[in-house]
Design a protein around this motif. Structure first.
Motif, mmCIF file in Angstrom:
data_model
loop_
_atom_site.group_PDB
_atom_site.id
_atom_site.type_symbol
_atom_site.label_atom_id
_atom_site.label_comp_id
_atom_site.label_asym_id
_atom_site.label_seq_id
_atom_site.Cartn_x
_atom_site.Cartn_y
_atom_site.Cartn_z
ATOM 1 N N TYR A 108 0.855 -1.195 0.000
ATOM 2 C CA TYR A 108 0.000 0.000 0.000
ATOM 3 C C TYR A 108 0.889 1.243 0.000
ATOM 4 N N ASN A 109 0.575 2.196 -0.879
ATOM 5 C CA ASN A 109 1.313 3.445 -0.965
ATOM 6 C C ASN A 109 0.363 4.626 -0.907
ATOM 7 N N ASN A 110 0.736 5.647 -0.186
ATOM 8 C CA ASN A 110 0.198 6.969 -0.476
ATOM 9 C C ASN A 110 1.363 7.934 -0.459
ATOM 10 N N CYS A 111 1.118 9.218 -0.516
ATOM 11 C CA CYS A 111 2.208 10.161 -0.750
ATOM 12 C C CYS A 111 3.098 10.359 0.471
ATOM 13 N N CYS A 112 2.709 9.842 1.636
ATOM 14 C CA CYS A 112 3.564 10.079 2.807
ATOM 15 C C CYS A 112 3.937 8.808 3.554
ATOM 16 N N TRP A 113 3.429 7.647 3.155
ATOM 17 C CA TRP A 113 3.876 6.405 3.786
ATOM 18 C C TRP A 113 3.504 5.220 2.915
ATOM 19 N N SER A 114 4.141 4.091 3.189
ATOM 20 C CA SER A 114 3.839 2.861 2.461
ATOM 21 C C SER A 114 4.105 1.669 3.369
ATOM 22 N N VAL A 115 3.519 0.548 3.031
ATOM 23 C CA VAL A 115 3.726 -0.678 3.793
ATOM 24 C C VAL A 115 3.712 -1.857 2.832
ATOM 25 N N GLN A 116 4.587 -2.824 3.083
ATOM 26 C CA GLN A 116 4.625 -4.081 2.344
ATOM 27 C C GLN A 116 4.526 -5.229 3.342
ATOM 28 N N VAL A 117 3.712 -6.206 3.037
ATOM 29 C CA VAL A 117 3.615 -7.426 3.828
ATOM 30 C C VAL A 117 3.774 -8.590 2.864
ATOM 31 N N VAL A 118 4.758 -9.448 3.132
ATOM 32 C CA VAL A 118 5.119 -10.498 2.184
ATOM 33 C C VAL A 118 5.314 -11.814 2.927
ATOM 34 N N HIS A 119 4.757 -12.885 2.373
ATOM 35 C CA HIS A 119 4.999 -14.240 2.877
ATOM 36 C C HIS A 119 5.861 -14.967 1.860
ATOM 37 N N GLN A 120 6.966 -15.543 2.325
ATOM 38 C CA GLN A 120 7.912 -16.195 1.435
ATOM 39 C C GLN A 120 8.155 -17.635 1.854
ATOM 40 N N ASN A 121 8.118 -18.538 0.878
ATOM 41 C CA ASN A 121 8.560 -19.917 1.052
ATOM 42 C C ASN A 121 9.866 -20.092 0.292
ATOM 43 N N TYR A 122 10.821 -20.756 0.892
ATOM 44 C CA TYR A 122 12.109 -20.967 0.223
ATOM 45 C C TYR A 122 12.643 -22.339 0.587
ATOM 46 N N LEU A 123 13.452 -22.883 -0.323
ATOM 47 C CA LEU A 123 13.987 -24.233 -0.163
ATOM 48 C C LEU A 123 15.270 -24.174 0.650
ATOM 49 N N THR A 124 15.332 -24.916 1.739
ATOM 50 C CA THR A 124 16.521 -24.942 2.590
ATOM 51 C C THR A 124 17.522 -25.965 2.065
ATOM 52 N N ASP A 125 18.691 -26.012 2.714
ATOM 53 C CA ASP A 125 19.737 -26.936 2.271
ATOM 54 C C ASP A 125 19.317 -28.394 2.385
ATOM 55 N N ASP A 126 18.393 -28.704 3.288
ATOM 56 C CA ASP A 126 17.939 -30.086 3.421
ATOM 57 C C ASP A 126 16.703 -30.362 2.566
ATOM 58 N N GLN A 127 16.488 -29.498 1.529
ATOM 59 C CA GLN A 127 15.424 -29.664 0.543
ATOM 60 C C GLN A 127 14.027 -29.613 1.147
ATOM 61 N N GLU A 128 13.889 -28.860 2.237
ATOM 62 C CA GLU A 128 12.586 -28.639 2.837
ATOM 63 C C GLU A 128 12.180 -27.179 2.656
ATOM 64 N N LEU A 129 10.868 -26.963 2.521
ATOM 65 C CA LEU A 129 10.356 -25.604 2.382
ATOM 66 C C LEU A 129 10.207 -24.960 3.752
ATOM 67 N N ASP A 130 10.871 -23.846 3.935
ATOM 68 C CA ASP A 130 10.690 -23.056 5.140
ATOM 69 C C ASP A 130 9.960 -21.780 4.752
ATOM 70 N N SER A 131 9.440 -21.079 5.719
ATOM 71 C CA SER A 131 8.656 -19.882 5.412
ATOM 72 C C SER A 131 9.013 -18.765 6.377
ATOM 73 N N ARG A 132 8.770 -17.541 5.932
ATOM 74 C CA ARG A 132 8.951 -16.377 6.792
ATOM 75 C C ARG A 132 7.965 -15.299 6.372
ATOM 76 N N LEU A 133 7.603 -14.485 7.328
ATOM 77 C CA LEU A 133 6.725 -13.354 7.089
ATOM 78 C C LEU A 133 7.554 -12.087 7.211
ATOM 79 N N LEU A 134 7.594 -11.324 6.153
ATOM 80 C CA LEU A 134 8.406 -10.114 6.098
ATOM 81 C C LEU A 134 7.511 -8.905 5.889
ATOM 82 N N PHE A 135 7.944 -7.777 6.421
ATOM 83 C CA PHE A 135 7.205 -6.549 6.143
ATOM 84 C C PHE A 135 8.155 -5.364 6.172
#
Length: 776
Positions: free
Chosen positions: A714-741
């Protein structure tokens, strides 16, 4: 027009004021987007509804900030009506204008007492200067001291587009201002999405910074954070003090954290930033960054340390939880073509980068490089010498798979003209070392390698083509220790001949009234190398097999590094065609296709890999299309005409709008019997202010998702926010997840770190962020 007084120290100052329902300073200069000049309007992001545009004339720097003249300048005053008692009092009424030096103000009436130098101005009043606008109800000004007090004030700083209000604003001197019970924000008028509220704010333009006491961050008029004291810059000069706090959360790795960075402006050429932070479940984690700028270049040192990581100690019994990371780099430019560089990275354990790292300029990796050296280069020769070593981070990597250090490596190359001929040489000396105490056979060897390749060529070039026959001698000498196959001193000599030829044909035409130039570029390349087939008694210090691509059609050696030199007798036939836009100069299309004909079997191998008996290579092709500046389509691949199979294929479509609000990419990667993955990514605006962010990577052979990212912005002219959920493959070939903002408050910076992760995943997102926040 009534009476006007202009005598001695009195004159006319032109300013503008409204008497009825006085607007705030921000409202005076605010303009809807439709009323802004085209140049200003086009520079605004689409989610901004308007901007500030100074109205009225500005005479000098003026306003609440002066230029050092202060009380030394005479007072100039005017009004529609005036009454003057000699040497006692001046009373002005109606469109009152006062000026002393660079200070100026306009109000409805004023009273000047000459005995004590006091001026009282009744509002609504306006004081305008260069980049500063001030309004208020009533003001007191002292001609002798330059002190200016204004009640119920509003102000606007045009540079940072920061507006605010104060119960009382005082100009203490030409460059110093105090605000009591004030508010600051970069949001537009009547839009208090966020604001900084403080009991006392001091602005010192001479020093370029401000300080505030009892500071609250308010979101929609609701307090959400408190600082007892804060220091902040009001221009681009550096200032020691606390930076804006950072906070964030992730469902993997470090968890929730709160950080309070402190900046140290130690000297004009060096500074530091200390960032203590508390991480939930881990404890107190500290990061520090130091920067040093010399006349040669810049050096950066970054360190992270935690004395006791409770989560790590719990997951790893027997560990004390002490963890650290270090990264330093230096770049130097000396005179006469000499440069220097250095990089060193180290971490305490293999999980540090995933668990804790925020500031180190290194990503999750297998080997951390430590390299430093100097380099010289001019138009005819180059020289470089360096030391290079690695820290192998994962403990599971076997000793035999760890890379060798180069202690040192020395490179030299040069070329000179001998009439029609061209003579050149490339040479390399390397001392290889690895801890091979637990290894046997060739893997145990360490030692020195000298490689030199003198070449003699006849370069012929015209506007319609080129031809370059050449002969060279690839000589390598080894001096090895712990070599178990005999004497560690031996050499290898390989004669090499090459003949590269090309023609250029072109024609001009037009398509859709756009003129273009089309080329046809056939190319023949012959290479012959008489190398001994048995080279597997030589250790492998740095050699690998080159991945076969279109560019590799024109190279005589199929190996990288120096421990193998391939034998070959081959002819490459290739054709390239380009379409160039004659108006913009852009290459709109490029088509390339080529194949190698082998006249003899290739017998040299890297421990069984790299030899072949086939007489023809796969067809190698590339297609690059850019029909418009914002769209690029790339495709490359290998197709075997003998079997009819596609050996490899890589395709990608990348699109972005001119303002980078829309981003899209589609990719496919294929390697027969090894890999097949599809990749889709996009940033799509749903409205002017809301955008969806996503990426999905699917592996067809594993029939599973190997990476994904989904979020909203979300953006307006004086602030913005991002919320992202990510899945990624770890070294042991398992999917891990994190919530970033990430939250960005315009003018204050932000917290969180989703943008960096999105930039790694989506092409063009870093350029989008640069345009959105106006960063260089």
């Amino acid at each position: 027009m009534g009476s006007m007084l202009m005598a001695g120290a009195f004159g006319l100052v032109a300013m503008q004021v409204r008497a009825e329902s006085p607007p705030t300073a921000a409202e005076i200069d605010w303009r809807p987007k439709s009323q802004l000049p085209a140049q200003v309007r086009d520079s605004l992001p689409v989610f901004c509804e308007g901007g500030y545009l100074p109205s009225g004339e500005v005479d000098g720097v003026g306003g609440v900030f002066g230029a050092g003249e202060g009380q030394q300048a005479p007072l100039e005053a005017s009004g529609l009506n005036a009454r003057y008692e000699i040497d006692r009092e001046l009373y002005l009424q109606g469109d009152v204008r006062l000026r002393q030096g660079a200070f100026q103000v306009r109000g409805s009436e004023a009273r000047y007492n000459q005995a004590d130098g006091a001026v009282t101005v009744q509002g609504p009043l306006v004081s305008r200067g260069d980049g500063f606008l001030l309004t208020g109800e009533r003001a007191d000004y002292n001609v002798d001291s330059g002190r200016f007090d204004i009640n119920t004030a509003t102000f606007l700083l045009h540079g940072p587009e920061m507006r605010g209000s104060a119960d009382r604003l005082t100009r203490l001197a030409d460059e110093r201002v105090m605000i009591r019970d004030g508010m600051l924000t970069t949001c537009g008028p009547q839009q208090n999405d966020w604001a900084l509220v403080a009991s006392d704010i001091k602005l010192d333009r001479a020093e370029g910074y401000g300080t505030a006491r009892h500071v609250r961050l308010e979101i929609l008029d609701v307090p959400v954070f408190y600082w007892p004291w804060a220091s902040f810059p009001i221009d681009d000069r550096r200032k020691t003090g606390f930076l804006y706090p950072q906070f964030g959360s992730s469902s993997a790795g470090s968890g929730a954290f709160l950080a309070a960075p402190y900046y140290l402006n130690l000297a004009p050429h060096y500074d530091a930033t200390l960032t203590p932070q508390y991480i939930h479940g881990r404890g107190l984690f500290n990061e520090a960054e130091g920067r040093y700028l010399s006349r040669f270049g810049e050096t950066v040192l970054q360190v992270g340390y935690i004395g006791h990581d409770s989560a790590y100690a719990e997951e790893n019994p027997g560990e004390q939880g002490e963890r650290w990371g270090l990264d330093t780099s230096t770049r130097a430019r000396f005179s006469a073509g000499w440069t220097g560089y250095g990089d060193f990275s180290a971490v305490s354990d293999e999980d540090y980068l995933g668990d804790l790292n925020r500031s180190l300029e290194i990503n999750q990796t297998t080997h951390l490089q430590r390299k430093g050296g100097v380099r010289y280069q001019d138009n005819q020769q180059y020289f470089e010498t360096y030391l290079n070593d690695y820290q192998t981070v994962p403990e599971r990597i076997a000793d035999v798979d760890k890379p060798y250090a180069q202690l040192p490596e020395i490179l030299y190359g040069g070329v000179t003209e001998l009439g029609w001929l061209e003579a050149g040489v490339e040479s390399q000396y390397t001392m290889f070392y690895r801890d091979n105490e637990n290894l046997t056979g060739l893997d145990r060897a360490n030692g020195q390698r000298l490689r030199t390749i003198p070449e003699l060529a006849l370069p012929l070039r015209t506007v319609w083509g080129f031809s370059r026959p050449s002969v060279s001698l690839d000589y390598t000498r080894y001096e090895l220790e712990d070599y178990t196959l005999g004497d560690g001193s031996f050499d290898r000599t390989v004669p090499v001949a090459e003949w590269d030829n090309g023609l250029f044909f072109d024609r001009q035409s037009s398509l859709f009234d756009v003129p273009y130039n089309q080329t046809l570029e056939p190319r023949l390349y012959y290479a012959w190398a008489d190398a001994d087939a048995n080279q597997n008694d030589i250790p492998n210090f740095d050699t690998d097999i080159q991945t076969f691509r279109f560019d590799q059609l024109f190279q005589p050696d199929r190996f990288t590094g120096g421990d193998r030199v391939g034998d070959t007798n081959q002819l490459t036939v290739a054709l390239t065609s380009r379409i160039n836009d004659l108006v913009s100069g852009a290459e709109r299309a490029r088509f390339s296709l080529g194949q190698v004909q082998y006249f003899e079997d290739r017998e040299v191998s890297l421990f069984g890999e790299g030899a072949s008996t086939r007489s023809r290579s796969p067809l190698a092709g590339e297609v690059v299309l850019s029909p418009i500046d914002t769209l690029e389509i790339r495709s490359s691949g290998l197709w075997d005409p003998e079997t009819g199979d596609t050996e490899e294929g890589r395709s990608q479509l990348v699109f972005h709008s001119e303002d980078y609000r829309y981003l899209a990419s589609v990719g496919h990667t294929y390697s027969r019997k090894e890999l097949e993955q599809s990749d889709v990514a996009a940033v799509f605006p749903v409205t002017d202010r809301v955008s969806l962010i996503g990426r999905w990577v699917h592996d067809s052979r594993l029939d599973r998702t190997v990476g994904s990212l989904a979020g909203i912005e979300y953006n307006n002219c004086c602030w913005s926010v991002q919320v992202v959920h990510q899945n990624y493959l770890t070294d042991d070939q398992e999917l891990d997840s994190r919530l970033l903002f990430q939250i960005q408050l315009k003018g204050l910076g932000g917290s969180g770190g989703s943008s960096a992760r999105i930039s790694e995943a989506i092409y063009g997102f870093d350029e989008r962020e640069r345009r959105r926040f106006g960063t260089p």
